[in-house]
Structure formats: structure tokens, C-alpha cells
Design a protein around this motif. Structure first.
Motif, mmCIF file in Angstrom:
data_model
loop_
_atom_site.group_PDB
_atom_site.id
_atom_site.type_symbol
_atom_site.label_atom_id
_atom_site.label_comp_id
_atom_site.label_asym_id
_atom_site.label_seq_id
_atom_site.Cartn_x
_atom_site.Cartn_y
_atom_site.Cartn_z
ATOM 1 N N GLU A 1 54.437 10.489 77.782
ATOM 2 C CA GLU A 1 55.256 11.673 77.982
ATOM 3 C C GLU A 1 55.405 11.974 79.538
ATOM 4 O O GLU A 1 56.399 12.035 80.011
ATOM 5 N N VAL B 1 48.291 26.179 79.157
ATOM 6 C CA VAL B 1 49.389 26.856 78.317
ATOM 7 C C VAL B 1 48.766 27.446 77.305
ATOM 8 O O VAL B 1 49.308 28.203 76.490
ATOM 9 N N PRO C 1 57.153 34.299 70.681
ATOM 10 C CA PRO C 1 58.262 33.919 71.553
ATOM 11 C C PRO C 1 58.344 32.466 71.926
ATOM 12 O O PRO C 1 57.569 31.774 71.979
ATOM 13 N N SER C 2 59.399 32.098 72.231
ATOM 14 C CA SER C 2 59.679 30.608 72.650
ATOM 15 C C SER C 2 58.866 30.365 73.958
ATOM 16 O O SER C 2 58.750 31.280 74.992
ATOM 17 N N GLY C 3 58.205 29.116 74.134
ATOM 18 C CA GLY C 3 57.445 29.092 75.319
ATOM 19 C C GLY C 3 55.927 29.519 75.223
ATOM 20 O O GLY C 3 55.209 29.471 76.206
ATOM 21 N N ALA C 4 55.707 30.152 74.087
ATOM 22 C CA ALA C 4 54.169 30.845 74.081
ATOM 23 C C ALA C 4 53.233 29.846 73.816
ATOM 24 O O ALA C 4 52.091 30.147 73.928
ATOM 25 N N GLY C 5 53.496 28.589 73.284
ATOM 26 C CA GLY C 5 52.553 27.667 73.200
ATOM 27 C C GLY C 5 52.332 27.496 71.576
ATOM 28 O O GLY C 5 51.426 26.648 71.307
ATOM 29 N N LYS C 6 53.404 27.613 70.731
ATOM 30 C CA LYS C 6 53.055 27.499 69.264
ATOM 31 C C LYS C 6 53.139 25.862 69.043
ATOM 32 O O LYS C 6 52.251 25.507 68.340
ATOM 33 N N SER C 7 54.075 25.285 69.621
ATOM 34 C CA SER C 7 54.228 23.778 69.487
ATOM 35 C C SER C 7 52.951 22.973 70.005
ATOM 36 O O SER C 7 52.455 22.113 69.381
ATOM 37 N N THR C 8 52.481 23.485 71.225
ATOM 38 C CA THR C 8 51.102 22.896 71.636
ATOM 39 C C THR C 8 50.138 23.120 70.864
ATOM 40 O O THR C 8 49.298 22.261 70.525
ATOM 41 N N TYR D 1 49.262 20.752 80.376
ATOM 42 C CA TYR D 1 50.160 19.374 80.541
ATOM 43 C C TYR D 1 49.870 18.910 81.915
ATOM 44 O O TYR D 1 49.919 17.880 82.335
HETATM 45 P P1 ADP Z 1 56.679 27.060 71.759
HETATM 46 O O1 ADP Z 1 56.235 26.027 70.667
HETATM 47 O O2 ADP Z 1 55.836 28.134 71.429
HETATM 48 O O3 ADP Z 1 57.951 27.370 72.189
HETATM 49 P P2 ADP Z 1 55.460 25.368 73.526
HETATM 50 O O4 ADP Z 1 54.015 24.960 73.152
HETATM 51 O O5 ADP Z 1 56.507 24.189 73.444
HETATM 52 O O6 ADP Z 1 55.851 26.652 73.173
HETATM 53 O O7 ADP Z 1 55.160 25.322 74.980
HETATM 54 C C1 ADP Z 1 54.222 26.035 75.796
HETATM 55 C C2 ADP Z 1 54.276 25.855 77.272
HETATM 56 O O8 ADP Z 1 54.011 24.621 77.622
HETATM 57 C C3 ADP Z 1 55.714 26.120 77.900
HETATM 58 O O9 ADP Z 1 55.638 26.812 79.099
HETATM 59 C C4 ADP Z 1 56.387 24.690 78.073
HETATM 60 O O10 ADP Z 1 57.294 24.781 79.119
HETATM 61 C C5 ADP Z 1 55.113 23.823 78.433
HETATM 62 N N1 ADP Z 1 55.381 22.524 77.726
HETATM 63 C C6 ADP Z 1 55.504 22.293 76.596
HETATM 64 N N2 ADP Z 1 55.631 20.757 76.438
HETATM 65 C C7 ADP Z 1 55.360 20.356 77.459
HETATM 66 C C8 ADP Z 1 55.417 19.003 78.140
HETATM 67 N N3 ADP Z 1 55.483 17.846 77.377
HETATM 68 N N4 ADP Z 1 55.065 18.823 79.570
HETATM 69 C C9 ADP Z 1 54.738 19.828 80.387
HETATM 70 N N5 ADP Z 1 54.995 21.139 79.706
HETATM 71 C C10 ADP Z 1 55.060 21.402 78.407
#
Ligand code: ADP
Length: 577
Positions: A116, A354, A373-380, A348
Motif C-alpha cells: 500500500e 488512527v 462516522p466515516s474515517g473513524a477507524g472502523k475498517s482499520t 499508517y
Molecule cells: P472508517 O472505516 O471508519 O471509514 P478507516 O479505518 O478507513 O475509517 O480510516 C481511519 C483513518 O485512517 C482515516 O483518517 C483514513 O484517512 C486513514 N487511513 C485509512 N486507510 C489508510 C491508508 N491505507 N493509508 C493512510 N491512511 C489511511
């Protein structure tokens, strides 16, 4: 951040190791080429003898005998060259296939975070441009270089044996040749590295632009992308011009040397002959040898150039091997199926956390919805729970063992991540499924497909399970591709699943159908569902609200609604829409 490029000693060590591994076939090939070269030397030598014989007066029988010998030598040379070339080609293919397999293996083991961060352009360039260049060199270069080197060495040797004094003139051009070639080689490596890097960047820009074409359009970024592409093209052009310049100096200088050598031998040898130091026949032989050497020397220089290019490519390919893994597998075996996150942090980019210390105790068999909310860190968080990236702080364990200390094959049997990306690999449907369980029988595959309600359409494909799909094969709809992915999950049989917006990109009809397939897969497993629609949250056993990298609330839906906090507000507003 670019992927590493191997240093010269590392590349050399790798090439040597490759040579050592194939020492025997390499030896056979070299021996055959030596024999062919020796047979090739017979012609000029016989011609020299003929000249001397005629000068001294000879019989027709003697002339016929020499000519017949020459014919035999030519025939022998032809047969030897054919065998030698065939052998070298087969050898080259074998070595190259091995290289390619090793490379693919390295690639699939690369930590995702590295991929990535490095961007796909660099990796794509290495798997395409660099592999192609290397392929060209291994296929044709290595055999040709072996031929050229043996031919040149043996020819020089033969010259010295036939007429040592006359042969001196052969080397007249050598100092100039060596100087030019050295001048060239010193400049070539950085120039070709720059050229490769420029193309990698260009590839990256083009790929990104094409893949994100809709976004580019929507945001009106067209002009900016074009400007970037222009800039990348300019850099590629400049880099290409530089290497072209280097070649345009090298090639004419080399040509000059070639004209010089036979001319010098002729003059010097002629003078020696007039002094009675050598015979005219010997001079004839050496002049012919000098001409015979032009081809191999040219070839050697040409391949020196190509191999230089290939070495740069090899350095970039070997460089990928230098990426350190982000985990080392231990031997500990999880005692149960209990997944726990303790103080998990993730960044990251260094210094930009995050996730700020997340504690989460998943109950075995529960269904947990993660909202926020979006960007909260759920996917992370989802990626941490699935062991995709090692956390930068804290740890995620299953049955007491950190996920990142499990061998990758085992990890996937415990926890799996389901995303919207559902890639169909080139191969049969069965191949696609067996990625999850290599030795699964057809019956197992069919069971898995039945479980996700996909057996019907798979059977209806022209060759059923054996139907070729993916690029160039039968086209699967996104929903079908997703079902294949789900069937893979059934085969993997992990006890815990992390779903990241698994169905949100599909059209509603397909989504409903898929949800049925999905719930079949989810049955009996612990599930973390990263929810973007709150109704999935409502159905969950517990809901975790993630806000700015922390879990701000967690508990059953009713409790959270009753508590009147953040989730209650979200729920109310969602119900109103
Ligand atoms: P969510 O799933 O809640 O929308 P993410 O986990 O996708 O949130 O993202 C959390 C934070 O990490 C955000 O600020 C996003 O910009 C940042 N982020 C997500 N993926 C990456 C990545 N591959 N590289 C750098 N920053 C990332």
C-alpha cells in the motif's frame, strides 16, 4: 516510499547462486559451444594451409583433401551449434520459469502495508517491464554471451598459435575499445535505473488515472492528471535520451575498432611476410580470424548493454525479496476461539495514530456491529482484528496467541476478512475455490457452493466447475464473484469473520440474494460486521461505536438506545430518514 532495489553485491550473489544451482546444465551448454567454436576455427586455418600449399606448388588431390576437410568442419559446426543452441534455450527457459515462480512467491508474501505504501505502479512495473527485460536477457542473452565469450577466447588463442607475431596487430584497437566500453558501463547503470524508475512512475500515474477515471471526471481533475502525465513523460523522455546518447557513443567507437583490426593485421602481416617472418597462408588465416571475431565481439557488446539493462531489472526484482516480513510465525497454538484486542493502536504513517488503544473482547459466537462516522477507524480496526496488519501498539490474540504470530495458512483458518473486493482469478471455478483449500475434492467444492446458493449457476456454466473464468474466460457478475469468494470462506472455515461493507456496492436485488448466501456462511461463527446501514446493527448482539479511533460505546442495541448517547442519536436520525 519506494520498494527497495538490491545493491550490486546482492544481485551478484543472487546470480552466482542461480549459476551454482544450475552448474551442470550450464557446463554442458558451455562445452557444446566450445566444440562448435573449435569446429568454426577449422575453416580459416584450412584456407591458410591451402594458400601456403598453392604458393609452394601442390597437387589437385591435396587441394581436394583440404576442401573436403573444410566441408566436414562446417557440417560438424552446424550440428554442434544446433544442439548447443537448443540446449541453451531449454536451459534459459527453465531458469527463467524458476525466477518467475520465486518472484510471484515473494510478491504474495509481501506485507500488505508495504504494498500500500509503495503504490501499485512500482510493483506493476517490476512484474511487467522488469520481468520482460530479464526474460529477454535470460532467454537470448545468456546463451549468446556464452557463445561469444568462448568463440572470442578460442579465436584469439588460435591466432596466437598460428602466427604469434602477426597476431599482435589484432590488439591495436583493444585499448580504445576497453576505454569506450568502460566509459559506457560506468554511466549506463544509473542511466538505466533512472529510465526504469521513470517508466514505473509513468505506469503508476496512468494506472491510477485509468482506475480512478470516474473520480477524476467527477472532481474535474482531468487537467491536473494530464499535467502530471506530461511531467512523467518528460522525465521518461529525458531518461531515454540519456541512454540513447550513451549507446550512440558506444556503437560507432566499437565499429571503428573492428575496421582497424583486420586492416592492421593485413599491413603488419604483409610486411612480416615480405621479411619472410611468416607465411602468407598464416597471415590469411589470422585476417580471416579477425573478421570472424567481429560478430562475436559485437554480440558481446550488444549483450553487455542488454545485460546491463537486465541487471538493473534484476536488482529491482531481487529488491522485492529484501522487503522484510511484517511478522514472524511462532509455534504457539491457540487454546480456543476467543479473539481479544488489547490496547490496539495503529498508524499508517508514523506518529499519526488512527486507533488510540482499543480494547475489545469478542464473545465466541456473538455478532458485533461496528458503527461510527466515516474515517473513524472502523475498517482499520477490522484489519487489525483479521490480522491483516500487525498493530503498531497493543495486540490482537486468538486463544491467547497474537494473530501475527500465527503462520499465515493457520491465521486464515481462524479469522478472515471479507471486503467488497472480490477478485476472480484466471483459472477454473475449481481453481478459484481451491485457493482456500488446496486439496479439496470436487464434492467439497460443490458443498461449499451449495452452502452459498451458487451451485445452480456454476453447474449451468459450460464446463461446470472446470469452466475457465477471470480475464479471458467466462464473465461472472459481481454477485457471482462475491459468491465464489464466500464459498472460499466456507472452505477456509474460519471461526471468526470480519465483514467490511461486504455487500454495499451491489445493486439491492443482488444484495438481498447475497445476504442469504452470506448468512449461510455466518451461521455458527463469531462475526464482526462493519456496518454502514444501521439495520444490520440492530440485528447484532452488541454494537460498538467507533469514534476518532476509540470505542466510545459498546453494548446491546437496546441498552445503547436507552442510554441516550451517541448511538441513540444516530439511531434516531436513521429512523427518521
Ligand atoms: P472508517 O472505516 O471508519 O471509514 P478507516 O479505518 O478507513 O475509517 O480510516 C481511519 C483513518 O485512517 C482515516 O483518517 C483514513 O484517512 C486513514 N487511513 C485509512 N486507510 C489508510 C491508508 N491505507 N493509508 C493512510 N491512511 C489511511
Amino acid at each position: 516510499m519506494k520498494l527497495p532495489v538490491a545493491e550490486a553485491p546482492q544481485v551478484r550473489a543472487y546470480a552466482l547462486e542461480l549459476g551454482r544451482r544450475h552448474a551442470r546444465p550450464l557446463g554442458v551448454v558451455a562445452a557444446l559451444h566450445v566444440l562448435a567454436a573449435v569446429a568454426g576455427l577449422a575453416g580459416p586455418w584450412l584456407l591458410g594451409r591451402l594458400v601456403d600449399a598453392v604458393t609452394a606448388g601442390t597437387t589437385t588431390g591435396e587441394v581436394n583433401r583440404l576442401v573436403a576437410l573444410g566441408a566436414v568442419a562446417v557440417l560438424a559446426q552446424t550440428a554442434l551449434i544446433r544442439t548447443a543452441q537448443r540446449r541453451s534455450m531449454v536451459f534459459g527457459e527453465g531458469v527463467f520459469a524458476e525466477l518467475r515462480e520465486e518472484f510471484v512467491e515473494t510478491l504474495t508474501r509481501l506485507p500488505l502495508s508495504v504494498v500500500e505504501r509503495a503504490g501499485t505502479g512500482d510493483l506493476v512495473a517490476r512484474t511487467t517491464n522488469d520481468v520482460n527485460k530479464l526474460q529477454h536477457a535470460v532467454r537470448f542473452g545468456v546463451p549468446r554471451v556464452i557463445v561469444a565469450v568462448t568463440t572470442i577466447t578460442l579465436t584469439v588463442l588460435a591466432c596466437v598459435l598460428v602466427a604469434p607475431l602477426a597476431s599482435l596487430a589484432l590488439f591495436l584497437g583493444v585499448p580504445a575499445l576497453v576505454a569506450t566500453v568502460r566509459w559506457y558501463l560506468r554511466r549506463a547503470t544509473p542511466a538505466y535505473l533512472r529510465e526504469s524508475a521513470a517508466y514505473a512512475v509513468l505506469d503508476g500515474t496512468i494506472t491510477e488515472t485509468v482506475e480512478g477515471a470516474r473520480t477524476v471526471d467527477a472532481l474535474g481533475l482531468g487537467a491536473r492528471r494530464e499535467a502530471r502525465m506530461d511531467e512523467d513523460l518528460r522525465e521518461a523522455f529525458t531518461a531515454e535520451r540519456r541512454t540513447l546518447f550513451l549507446r550512440s557513443v558506444l556503437f560507432p567507437s566499437v565499429d571503428l575498432t573492428f575496421v582497424l583490426a583486420p586492416a592492421a593485421v593485413l599491413l603488419w602481416g604483409g610486411w612480416l611476410a615480405s621479411q619472410g617472418q611468416v607465411t602468407i597462408g598464416a597471415v590469411t588465416t589470422v585476417v580471416l580470424y579477425a573478421y570472424q571475431m567481429i560478430g562475436p565481439v559485437w554480440e558481446l557488446i550488444f549483450w553487455l548493454d542488454e545485460i546491463q539493462v537486465a541487471t538493473v531489472s534484476l536488482a529491482r526484482i531481487v529488491g522485492v525479496r529484501l522487503v522484510e516480513g511484517d511478522r514472524t510465525a511462532g509455534t504457539a497454538v491457540p487454546t480456543d476461539e476467543h479473539v481479544v484486542a488489547a490496547g490496539v493502536r495503529y498508524a499508517y504513517r508514523e506518529g499519526h495514530d488512527v486507533l488510540h488503544g482499543i480494547d475489545l473482547d469478542l464473545r465466541v459466537g456473538e455478532r458485533l456491529a461496528v458503527v461510527g462516522p466515516s474515517g473513524a477507524g472502523k475498517s482499520t480496526l477490522g484489519r487489525m482484528l483479521a490480522g491483516i496488519h500487525p498493530p503498531t501498539g497493543g495486540r490482537v490474540t486468538v486463544g491467547g496467541v497474537p494473530l501475527v504470530e500465527l503462520p499465515l495458512e493457520d491465521l486464515r483458518g481462524h479469522v478472515a476478512l471479507v471486503t467488497q473486493e472480490h477478485h476472480v482469478f484466471v483459472g477454473s471455478v475449481a481453481d478459484n475455490l481451491r485457493l482456500a483449500r488446496e486439496h479439496a475434492g470436487d464434492a467439497e467444492l460443490e458443498d461449499a457452493l451449495r452452502a452459498v446458493d451458487a451451485l445452480g449457476w456454476v453447474r449451468a456454466l459450460p464446463d461446470g466447475l472446470a469452466t475457465e473464468v477471470g480475464s479471458g474466460g467466462a464473465v461472472l457478475t459481481p454477485a457471482q464473484a462475491q459468491q465464489v469468494a464466500l464459498a472460499r470462506l466456507v472452505l477456509l472455515d474460519p471461526h471468526t469473520l470480519v465483514l467490511d461493507e461486504a455487500t454495499s456496492l451491489l445493486d439491492p436485488r443482488a444484495a438481498r440474494h447475497l445476504e442469504r448466501s452470506l448468512s449461510a456462511v455466518l451461521a455458527g461463527r463469531t462475526v464482526v460486521a462493519i456496518a454502514h446501514r444501521l439495520h444490520t446493527a440492530h440485528d447484532a448482539d452488541r454494537v460498538a461505536v467507533v469514534d476518532a479511533g476509540r470505542i466510545s460505546e459498546i453494548g446491546p442495541h437496546e441498552d445503547l438506545v436507552a442510554a441516550g448517547g451517541e448511538y441513540a442519536a444516530l439511531w434516531r436520525s436513521w429512523q427518521h430518514t
